[in-house]
Design a protein around this motif. Structure first.
Motif, PDB file in Angstrom:
ATOM      1  N   ALA A  58       0.860  -1.187   0.000  1.00 30.12           N
ATOM      2  CA  ALA A  58       0.000   0.000   0.000  1.00 30.12           C
ATOM      3  C   ALA A  58       0.893   1.233   0.000  1.00 30.12           C
ATOM      4  CB  ALA A  58      -0.902   0.003   1.228  1.00 30.12           C
ATOM      5  N   SER A  74      -3.310   4.713   4.800  1.00 26.15           N
ATOM      6  CA  SER A  74      -4.657   4.371   4.317  1.00 26.15           C
ATOM      7  C   SER A  74      -4.992   2.905   4.548  1.00 26.15           C
ATOM      8  CB  SER A  74      -4.780   4.711   2.830  1.00 26.15           C
ATOM      9  OG  SER A  74      -3.846   3.958   2.076  1.00 26.15           O
ATOM     10  N   GLN A  75      -3.958   2.060   4.561  1.00 23.45           N
ATOM     11  CA  GLN A  75      -4.187   0.614   4.668  1.00 23.45           C
ATOM     12  C   GLN A  75      -4.582   0.191   6.080  1.00 23.45           C
ATOM     13  OE1 GLN A  75      -1.304   2.084   4.449  1.00 23.45           O
ATOM     14  NE2 GLN A  75      -0.152   1.322   6.183  1.00 23.45           N
ATOM     15  N   HIS A  84      -7.967  -1.063   6.207  1.00 25.08           N
ATOM     16  CA  HIS A  84      -8.201  -2.372   5.578  1.00 25.08           C
ATOM     17  C   HIS A  84      -7.922  -3.488   6.586  1.00 25.08           C
ATOM     18  CE1 HIS A  84      -6.906  -0.059   1.712  1.00 25.08           C
ATOM     19  NE2 HIS A  84      -8.014   0.400   2.234  1.00 25.08           N
ATOM     20  N   GLY A 139     -13.021   2.558   4.031  1.00 29.18           N
ATOM     21  CA  GLY A 139     -11.759   1.825   4.200  1.00 29.18           C
ATOM     22  C   GLY A 139     -11.944   0.512   4.946  1.00 29.18           C
ATOM     23  N   VAL A 156     -13.576  -1.920   2.668  1.00 28.34           N
ATOM     24  CA  VAL A 156     -12.601  -2.520   1.743  1.00 28.34           C
ATOM     25  C   VAL A 156     -12.004  -3.771   2.395  1.00 28.34           C
ATOM     26  CG1 VAL A 156     -10.292  -2.201   0.720  1.00 28.34           C
ATOM     27  CG2 VAL A 156     -12.045  -0.429   0.434  1.00 28.34           C
ATOM     28  N   GLN A 167      -9.857   6.711  -0.063  1.00 25.88           N
ATOM     29  CA  GLN A 167     -10.141   5.272  -0.035  1.00 25.88           C
ATOM     30  C   GLN A 167     -10.805   4.819  -1.335  1.00 25.88           C
ATOM     31  OE1 GLN A 167      -9.297   2.879   2.057  1.00 25.88           O
ATOM     32  NE2 GLN A 167      -8.251   4.229   3.476  1.00 25.88           N
ATOM     33  N   GLN A 191      -8.056   5.513  -4.332  1.00 23.15           N
ATOM     34  CA  GLN A 191      -6.771   4.815  -4.213  1.00 23.15           C
ATOM     35  C   GLN A 191      -6.926   3.312  -3.980  1.00 23.15           C
ATOM     36  OE1 GLN A 191      -5.374   7.243  -1.020  1.00 23.15           O
ATOM     37  NE2 GLN A 191      -4.236   8.600  -2.368  1.00 23.15           N
ATOM     38  N   HIS A 192      -8.039   2.906  -3.421  1.00 18.96           N
ATOM     39  CA  HIS A 192      -8.172   1.480  -3.097  1.00 18.96           C
ATOM     40  C   HIS A 192      -9.393   0.816  -3.732  1.00 18.96           C
ATOM     41  CE1 HIS A 192      -4.744   1.763  -0.515  1.00 18.96           C
ATOM     42  NE2 HIS A 192      -5.287   2.739   0.170  1.00 18.96           N
ATOM     43  N   ARG A 209      -8.940   0.299  -7.330  1.00 24.44           N
ATOM     44  CA  ARG A 209      -7.664  -0.250  -7.809  1.00 24.44           C
ATOM     45  C   ARG A 209      -7.310  -1.645  -7.344  1.00 24.44           C
ATOM     46  NH1 ARG A 209      -3.692   4.100  -9.540  1.00 24.44           N
ATOM     47  NH2 ARG A 209      -2.561   2.253 -10.145  1.00 24.44           N
ATOM     48  N   PHE A 210      -8.042  -2.196  -6.374  1.00 26.92           N
ATOM     49  CA  PHE A 210      -7.536  -3.435  -5.779  1.00 26.92           C
ATOM     50  C   PHE A 210      -7.441  -4.579  -6.787  1.00 26.92           C
ATOM     51  CE2 PHE A 210      -6.778  -2.782  -1.287  1.00 26.92           C
ATOM     52  CZ  PHE A 210      -5.883  -3.808  -1.057  1.00 26.92           C
ATOM     53  N   ARG A 212      -4.327  -3.878  -8.832  1.00 25.11           N
ATOM     54  CA  ARG A 212      -3.107  -3.974  -8.031  1.00 25.11           C
ATOM     55  C   ARG A 212      -2.741  -5.421  -7.713  1.00 25.11           C
ATOM     56  NH1 ARG A 212      -4.356  -0.889  -2.995  1.00 25.11           N
ATOM     57  NH2 ARG A 212      -3.945   0.895  -4.309  1.00 25.11           N
TER      58      ARG A 212
END
Lengths: 358, 320
Positions: free
Chosen positions: A131, A136-137, A140, B63, B66, B91, B94-95, B98-99, B102
């Motif tokens: 990440a 930001s992660q 998650h 987030g 996710v 979130q 960027q996530h 894109r996951f 990625r």
């Protein structure tokens, strides 16, 4: 008499060190690890140190892309990752090469990843890809651990970030969420003193990062992050708490011995003396000192570990660099489960462009 | 049964949660309170532990979702107003978007971010915006906006079934503005496919969300031999339906509640001229809100497209 002004709560922050800088162990705190297991940890730490140096050099030679070195943080990364089981999760940042190594990630694919090829993520189901957006992660990790808890699976998520990330809103929102719902997540803050050029003291006036956990209703602990036994023990304890539904924040005090990335020049903002002050705390050397004190060390053993690591690294680098880059049409392959009409059209445009070039 | 859009959305969520235990609803005030617009009413009682009131933090809602989606759940996040999706923009961009890329397709995010959007209910600042173009521009997201109760249920169920992340925007001015016949049964309406709502031959009117109703009101007041296309999904964009219509009519306007610069209305107009210029008898006209931050509600009726503005655009495009 009624007191209307009084202390209603007091808090403290624990610090844990098991091996001191001379490799002397506090036997009362010794974690339940056999000689073989500790040697496994040592082997991984040497592998991490040598692989890291190799990747740094490969970038300098123009053979791989930008790389974020982990030198100095081997104990923090290997010690945490070693303390969880295969079915637990890790949520790493871009500076977690050691975590991937300890989690058994395919060595060839690690080279491929740092060469900008996403195909290398295949089969790494419990370790998230790198990440990049700082902090930001952390959210998650909270969600992953929460899903496990909802299904009663008892799995934890180790969620990594650095001291700089603790200034990010997402990290604080993650702390808050984890505390509010009792989520089995372990926040691993590698307090490596630097966020590129910005020192730790600029990030926060808080004396420790660990104490931030207190405000969110769970335990924070400061650990000597260059003492792999302390890191391991603290993580094990955090895992136990997590299985009971309590998150933990581990502040691992360590030092980024190298540049931020291969694009950075740390000499611009810190002195050699600053860096050398941490030489005596080096996590790999400390474990060697401990081995000597335990009578586990021979020069042959040390040389054997290094040569095994060298073979492993050379093999991975050779195979990793030999992998041709993905075909251009791969760009469109994994955006949606099924390719959308616009992507089909744009893929045709690309093919026409490539056809023209040939 | 005739119902308004809030009831149709509620029924979709109910049926999805009954069908699939991994479906969760999460957001601010979605539990006990049933959501500020009552879209999640009753789910908290019916599905214990699966309609979750979260801390007040939009980035965390998305987030954390996710993470839930990465580990086998199907979260449906409610962001209370689309004007607060920006707190979660990192979130989302960027996530969420894109996951899959990625992870080379290994890690996917079958989840939804729902948010009431757009104006017309005299709400406070930030409560009335039309942000669909931001999310189309993220690439990697599906962006859906229903225009009424029947579509709302079918599109929401299709979004929940979809293996990719969906931004689902609900125009709140039509939450309770009218009722439609909505089947009790579970049904889906495919994403990425526009709906030819009404057939004509002289003009193509492209629209979506609450603006469909405005277009219909305009045509009731001033009948016109026009194709009316409800895009339903802004990403992926069904240009095939639009272009087929334009090849028949030769003229088009795009009616959208967005502000104009950098809008989907502009994107659709650009694509029409790229792919069908030889079929056009007139330039494509965009009918939108003005290029200002959404004004305080005392002035919103002047900002939002209205019958007069749509009528003027039709007159202009027909004058060529």
């Amino acid at each position: 008499m009624v007191l209307i002004r009084k202390v209603i709560k007091t808090f403290g922050v624990e610090y844990l060190q098991i091996l001191d800088e001379e490799g002397t162990i506090d036997e009362s705190l010794r974690p339940d690890l056999t000689e073989d297991r500790i040697k496994e940890i040592y082997h991984l730490m040497v592998l991490a140190r040598m692989f890291d140096e190799k990747l740094f050099k490969l970038q300098r030679m123009g053979k791989i892309g930008t790389y974020a070195p982990i030198k100095g943080q081997e104990a923090a990364q290997i010690g945490t990752a070693f303390a969880i089981s295969k079915d637990d999760w890790t949520v790493p940042t871009f500076r977690e090469f050691g975590v991937y190594l300890a989690r058994g990630a395919d060595r060839v694919k690690l080279v491929q990843v740092w060469n900008g090829d996403t195909r290398a993520f295949h089969g790494d189901a419990k370790n998230l890809p790198v990440a990049i957006p700082v902090g930001s992660q952390a959210l998650h990790g909270v969600g992953i651990a929460w899903a496990s808890k909802m299904r009663g699976e008892n799995k934890v998520a180790l969620t990594y970030f650095g001291d700089g990330a603790t200034s990010e809103g997402d990290v604080l929102e993650a702390f808050n969420f984890a505390g509010a719902f009792g989520i089995p997540v372990i926040f691993v803050c590698q307090d490596n003193q630097w966020a590129i050029s910005t020192p730790r003291k600029v990030q926060t006036a808080a004396e420790t990062i660990a104490q931030k956990a207190i405000a969110f209703g769970f335990k924070g602990l400061q650990v000597d992050g260059n003492d792999v036994l302390a890191v391991y023990a603290a993580t094990k304890e955090a895992v136990e708490r997590a299985r009971k539904g309590e998150p933990t924040l581990l502040e691992l005090l360590t030092y980024r011995m190298s540049d931020h990335t291969t694009s950075d020049d740390a000499s611009k903002y810190r002195t050699e003396a600053d860096v050398h002050a941490w030489d005596s705390k080096d996590p790999v050397l400390r474990l060697e000192k401990f081995f000597r004190k335990q009578g586990w060390w021979t020069d042959d053993y040390g040389a054997w570990v290094r040569s095994e690591c060298e073979k492993e690294i050379n093999d991975a680098v050779e195979k990793g660099l030999a992998i041709p880059p993905p075909p251009p049409e791969d760009m469109f392959s994994h955006i949606f489960a099924e390719m959308i009409p616009d992507h089909k059209r744009q893929l045709e445009e690309l093919k026409a462009e490539l056809g023209d070039a040939q | 049964m005739k119902m308004h859009m809030v009831a149709a959305l509620n029924q979709a969520l109910d049926q999805a949660m009954a069908k699939d235990k991994s479906v969760l609803v999460m957001g601010e005030d979605v539990g006990v309170d049933g959501g500020v617009f009552r879209v999640t009413e009753g789910l908290y009682q019916k599905y214990p532990g699966r309609s979750i009131d979260t801390p007040l933090a939009e980035s965390a809602i998305v987030g954390v979702a996710v993470g839930l989606a990465l580990n086998g759940m199907k979260p449906i996040c409610e962001i209370q107003f689309s004007g607060f999706t920006y707190q979660a923009f990192g979130q989302i961009k960027q996530h969420l978007a894109r996951f899959r890329q990625r992870s080379d397709g290994c890690m996917t995010l079958p989840m939804i971010v729902r948010a009431p959007c757009a104006g017309g209910i005299r709400a406070l600042e930030h409560h009335s915006e039309s942000p669909e173009a931001f999310y189309v521009h993220c690439q990697g997201l599906k962006v859906v906006m229903p225009s009424g109760p029947y579509d709302a249920k079918g599109l929401l169920l299709a979004s929940i079934e979809d293996p990719d992340p969906v931004m689902f925007f609900e125009p709140k001015s039509i939450y309770r503005a009218f009722k439609e016949e909505v089947p009790e049964d579970y049904y889906t309406i495919p994403l990425g496919k526009a709906n030819l709502v009404r057939e004509g031959s002289k003009l193509t009117i492209v629209t979506w969300g609450a603006m469909l109703r405005l277009v219909q009101q305009t045509l009731e007041a001033n009948p016109m031999d026009a194709d009316v296309i409800d895009m339903r999904t802004l990403a992926p964009l069904d240009m095939e339906t639009v272009l087929t219509s334009i090849k028949k009519t030769g003229r088009a306007i795009v009616v959208s509640e967005e502000t104009r610069a950098g809008s989907m209305a502009g994107d659709i107009a650009a694509r029409i001229q790229e792919d069908a210029i030889m079929h056009l008898d007139a330039p494509v006209i965009r009918v939108t809100s003005f290029d200002i931050p959404f004004p305080q509600f005392a002035l919103e009726k002047y900002h939002l497209p209205n019958v007069k503005r749509v009528q003027a655009a039709i007159a202009k495009v027909m004058s060529y």
